[in-house]
Design a protein around this motif. Structure first.
Motif, PDB file in Angstrom:
ATOM      1  N   ILE A   1      13.942 -63.123   8.830  1.00 11.42           N
ATOM      2  CA  ILE A   1      12.820 -62.304   9.568  1.00 11.42           C
ATOM      3  C   ILE A   1      12.811 -61.050   9.576  1.00 11.42           C
ATOM      4  O   ILE A   1      11.600 -60.300   9.931  1.00 11.42           O
ATOM      5  CB  ILE A   1      12.445 -63.059  11.050  1.00 11.42           C
ATOM      6  CG1 ILE A   1      13.842 -62.759  12.114  1.00 11.42           C
ATOM      7  CG2 ILE A   1      12.044 -64.541  11.198  1.00 11.42           C
ATOM      8  CD1 ILE A   1      13.578 -63.012  13.354  1.00 11.42           C
TER       9      ILE A   1
ATOM     10  N   ASP B   1      18.473 -61.084  10.408  1.00 13.64           N
ATOM     11  CA  ASP B   1      19.185 -61.657   9.488  1.00 13.64           C
ATOM     12  C   ASP B   1      20.565 -61.376   9.401  1.00 13.64           C
ATOM     13  O   ASP B   1      21.513 -62.339   9.427  1.00 13.64           O
ATOM     14  CB  ASP B   1      18.420 -61.372   7.888  1.00 13.64           C
ATOM     15  CG  ASP B   1      17.201 -61.401   7.983  1.00 13.64           C
ATOM     16  OD1 ASP B   1      16.685 -62.240   8.900  1.00 13.64           O
ATOM     17  OD2 ASP B   1      16.360 -60.938   7.148  1.00 13.64           O
TER      18      ASP B   1
ATOM     19  N   ILE C   1       9.711 -58.462  16.945  1.00 12.50           N
ATOM     20  CA  ILE C   1       9.872 -59.739  15.541  1.00 12.50           C
ATOM     21  C   ILE C   1      10.709 -60.738  16.230  1.00 12.50           C
ATOM     22  O   ILE C   1      11.891 -60.673  17.165  1.00 12.50           O
ATOM     23  CB  ILE C   1      10.874 -58.834  14.542  1.00 12.50           C
ATOM     24  CG1 ILE C   1      10.331 -57.861  13.684  1.00 12.50           C
ATOM     25  CG2 ILE C   1      11.382 -60.116  13.439  1.00 12.50           C
ATOM     26  CD1 ILE C   1      10.993 -57.200  12.873  1.00 12.50           C
TER      27      ILE C   1
ATOM     28  N   GLY D   1      11.303 -65.243  15.486  1.00 14.54           N
ATOM     29  CA  GLY D   1      11.537 -66.271  14.696  1.00 14.54           C
ATOM     30  C   GLY D   1      12.959 -66.760  14.680  1.00 14.54           C
ATOM     31  O   GLY D   1      13.892 -66.733  15.460  1.00 14.54           O
TER      32      GLY D   1
END
Length: 132
Positions: free
Chosen positions: A91, A96, A66, A68
Motif C-alpha cells: 500500500i 510495505d 494510507i 490497507g
C-alpha cells in the motif's frame, strides 16, 4: 602414494565422520526445496494479534492517510524461522517495509510432512488502520 599416506587416509575416513568437530548434517536454516501445502501447516507462535501489535505505523503513511493490507510471502524453514521474506501486495507510505520487518521477526512452529519438519511457503497479511 606411500603405505604411510594410505594408512593416514584410512584413519581419517574412520575418525572424521564420528568426530563432533565436523557437522555433516544439513543446515536446517536453509531450504533447497519447499512445500506449498503439508499435513501440518506452520503455526505462528503468539498468533496474528501479537504480531499485529508489533507493527509501528509509518509516519508517512499516517500523514497521507494510507490504510490497507500488506501481503507478505516467505518460506518457513525447518526451524520455524521466516526466510526469503518479500512483499507481494503493498500500500506504500512505508507500510510495505514495516510489514516485512515485522514478519522477519516472527517465529513459527514449523510445518510437518510425514511427522518431519519441512520448509513451507506461507503468506500473511498485515493490516494498517488509522485510529480516529
Amino acid at each position: 602414494m606411500t603405505k604411510q599416506h594410505i594408512g593416514i587416509l584410512a584413519l581419517l575416513v574412520i575418525i572424521l565422520p564420528s568426530c563432533s568437530y565436523f557437522d555433516f548434517s544439513p543446515d536446517l536454516r536453509f531450504c533447497d526445496d519447499f512445500y506449498v501445502v503439508v499435513e501440518e501447516m506452520p503455526v505462528l507462535i503468539g498468533g496474528m494479534a501479537e504480531l499485529q501489535q508489533k507493527v509501528v505505523y509509518p509516519e508517512l503513511a499516517r500523514e497521507r492517510g494510507i490504510e490497507g493490507r500488506v501481503t507478505v510471502q516467505f518460506i518457513v524453514n525447518k526451524l520455524g524461522d521466516p526466510t526469503e521474506v518479500q512483499m507481494v501486495r503493498g500500500i506504500g507510505g512505508g507500510a510495505d517495509q514495516e510489514a516485512v520487518r515485522v514478519v522477519k521477526q516472527a517465529k513459527f512452529e514449523p510445518g510437518k510432512q510425514n511427522g518431519k519438519p519441512v520448509c513451507v511457503q506461507y503468506q500473511l497479511s498485515i493490516n494498517f488502520r488509522l485510529e480516529n
